[in-house]
Each structure stands twice: as structure tokens, then as C-alpha cells.
Motif scaffolding. Structure first.
Motif: not given
Length: 84
Positions: A3-7, A58-59, A73-78
């Protein structure tokens, strides 16, 4: 499965119509995750239609699309940043 949190930031957030989501994924790399995301909805497909216009962290560490997701745990796309 992990499970990952995607921002999502800027126009990615607007296209997907959500600032974040939590997903179960079997993806091994960021590219694999994006391949899974584009199948979720037309909005996701539109957001990732041109992967060269998307950056990833990533994180909270700038990364690349071939980076492994193991332990992330966290993947952010921008979009790419510009200065001026």
C-alpha cells in the motif's frame, strides 16, 4: 502487494481531481505504478499521457521512473519545476 500513499500536485491534481489517494499495488518500479494508475480512470490516463512532463519523489526524495518501490510509503507526482 504493498500500500502506498500517492500525492498529486499542480495540474496532475486537477486532471485526476484528487490531491491524494492510497492504493494497493504490485508495482516493482515507479513506471510499473504509472502503468497501473493509467488503467484506473480516464483522468489518470490523461494525467500520465506524457510521462516526460511528470517528475516523481519517493518518500520526499527526487527520483526517476525506473526507481524501485520496495519499502516506499509515499509517491509524489508533480510537473517539472522552473525558476525565474
Amino acid at each position: 502487494m504493498a500500500t502506498v500513499e500517492i500525492l498529486y500536485f499542480a495540474w496532475l491534481r486537477e486532471r485526476i481531481d484528487a490531491p491524494r489517494e492510497r492504493v494497493e499495488t504490485a508495482a516493482v518500479t515507479v513506471a510499473d505504478l504509472v502503468a497501473e494508475l493509467v488503467t484506473r480512470s480516464d483522468r489518470h490516463a490523461a494525467a500520465f499521457a506524457d510521462p516526460t512532463s511528470v517528475r516523481v519523489a519517493l518518500d520526499q526524495v527526487l527520483s526517476c521512473f525506473d526507481a524501485p518501490l520496495a519499502g516506499v510509503a509515499e509517491v509524489a507526482f508533480f510537473p517539472p519545476m522552473t525558476g525565474g
